[in-house]
Design a protein around this motif. Structure first.
Motif, short mmCIF file in Angstrom:
data_model
loop_
_atom_site.label_atom_id
_atom_site.label_comp_id
_atom_site.label_asym_id
_atom_site.label_seq_id
_atom_site.Cartn_x
_atom_site.Cartn_y
_atom_site.Cartn_z
N THR A 36 8.93 -5.46 11.40
CA THR A 36 7.71 -3.92 10.57
C THR A 36 5.75 -5.10 11.28
OG1 THR A 36 7.28 -6.13 9.11
CG2 THR A 36 8.76 -3.98 9.50
N ALA A 129 -1.88 2.64 5.47
CA ALA A 129 -0.42 3.04 4.53
C ALA A 129 -0.78 4.37 5.26
CB ALA A 129 -0.88 2.64 3.16
N ILE A 130 -1.25 5.62 4.93
CA ILE A 130 -1.46 6.72 4.97
C ILE A 130 -0.76 7.17 6.17
CG2 ILE A 130 -2.99 9.38 5.31
CD1 ILE A 130 -4.32 7.91 3.28
N THR A 132 1.01 4.62 8.30
CA THR A 132 2.29 4.83 8.51
C THR A 132 3.44 5.43 8.12
OG1 THR A 132 1.65 2.33 8.30
CG2 THR A 132 4.31 2.24 7.80
N LYS A 133 3.12 6.51 6.47
CA LYS A 133 4.08 7.43 6.11
C LYS A 133 4.35 8.09 6.47
CE LYS A 133 5.78 8.79 2.33
NZ LYS A 133 7.34 8.31 1.66
N SER A 134 3.34 9.36 7.68
CA SER A 134 3.14 9.79 8.60
C SER A 134 4.23 8.99 9.41
CB SER A 134 2.14 10.63 9.05
OG SER A 134 1.07 9.73 9.55
N ASN A 135 3.91 7.77 10.41
CA ASN A 135 4.78 7.96 11.36
C ASN A 135 4.91 5.67 11.27
OD1 ASN A 135 5.32 7.10 14.04
ND2 ASN A 135 4.31 7.80 14.99
N PRO A 136 6.12 5.51 10.52
CA PRO A 136 6.40 4.80 10.84
C PRO A 136 5.93 3.70 11.50
CG PRO A 136 7.58 5.81 9.80
CD PRO A 136 7.26 6.74 10.81
N ASN A 139 2.94 1.29 12.63
CA ASN A 139 2.72 0.01 11.52
C ASN A 139 2.47 -1.33 12.72
OD1 ASN A 139 2.13 -1.38 8.85
ND2 ASN A 139 3.93 -2.04 8.98
#
Length: 265
Positions: A36, A129-130, A132-136, A139
């Motif tokens: 991460t 955050a937005i 990463t929510k769509s594509n981890p 991050n």
């Protein structure tokens, strides 16, 4: 003969670059699968805190007092120094006109320095955050570009006036959000306290089952921890009264704080 020094220089440069890459990979985390961007986020957040302290205690007072050498040189650049000065003192002119309020004027300008890195970090991590929510994968990728963009935007904020965005919209919005955050933190801390107490009571009961009376040490530890926490709390209240009174709002909040402690108790 000239090829030998060139070869040695190339070898040394390769070793240095390879070591630097390994060091960065070790400190900031790798980009391999299963990792991460936590280390990079913590590093960036640490840089934000450092920048906020520099802006508040070095940059802003230096701009007001004109006692920093690099600022005296920078302000000579046509348009740049004047615009930065206006952006920092914007909204603080009411204190500037009264010499008796000079300390408040410096404090106002210093606060305006803190708004910039904190606001930018909020927007940065919200966008991260937005994304990463769509594509981890985002991050842990492209962090050099993220750092570059962040510090470029941080430089741009130096020229944005305080009013109305920083000292009005941003300040009041995040005061409310900070209040919500503090309330949530208090709930979490109360839950931690209950869990802590139950854990040590269970250990006391377990000890008593093995040998009667041996669990009293855990109960005494609970009482000692309670007394310590209360002592630190009231010591903190005394410090607040000592350093932050003089304003009716501050005194009221401090008073309500210790009254709230007594009521909850």
């Amino acid at each position: 003969m000239g090829a030998i020094p060139s070869t040695l220089q190339l070898a040394v440069a390769y070793c240095c670059c390879n070591s630097a890459g390994s060091l960065c990979n070790s400190c900031f985390g790798s980009t391999s699968e299963g990792t991460t961007g936590r280390k990079r986020s913590v590093l960036l957040l640490s840089m934000v805190i450092f920048a906020a302290l520099v802006f508040q205690y070095i940059l802003a007072p230096g701009i007001v007092n004109e006692d920093i050498k690099w600022w005296n040189a920078y302000r000579k650049i046509p348009g740049m120094g004047k615009q930065m000065y206006k952006s920092f003192v914007d909204g603080c002119e009411s204190y500037q006109e009264d010499e008796s309020k000079y300390d408040l004027y410096v404090q106002c300008v210093s606060n305006s320095g803190v708004y910039r890195p904190t606001f930018l970090s909020t927007i940065f991590f919200l966008c991260s955050a937005i994304a990463t929510k769509s594509n981890p994968l985002l991050n842990r990728e492209a962090w050099p570009a993220k750092y570059g963009i962040f510090f470029f935007l941080l430089f741009i904020t130096l020229f944005i006036p305080n009013h109305p965005f920083f000292d009005s919209i941003y300040l009041h919005t995040f005061r409310f959000l900070a209040m919500c955050f503090i309330i949530i933190q208090q709930i979490i801390l109360i839950d931690v306290g209950y869990n802590w107490n139950e854990s040590w009571v269970d250990k006391s009961n377990e000890c008593d089952r093995m040998e009667w009376g041996s669990g009293s040490k855990w109960l005494k530890a609970i009482i000692a921890a309670c007394i310590t926490m209360y002592s630190l709390s009231f010591f903190g209240i005394i410090l607040l009264y000592k350093h932050f009174t003089g304003c009716s709002n501050n005194s009221s909040i401090i008073t309500f704080t210790w009254i709230g402690i007594l009521i909850i108790t």
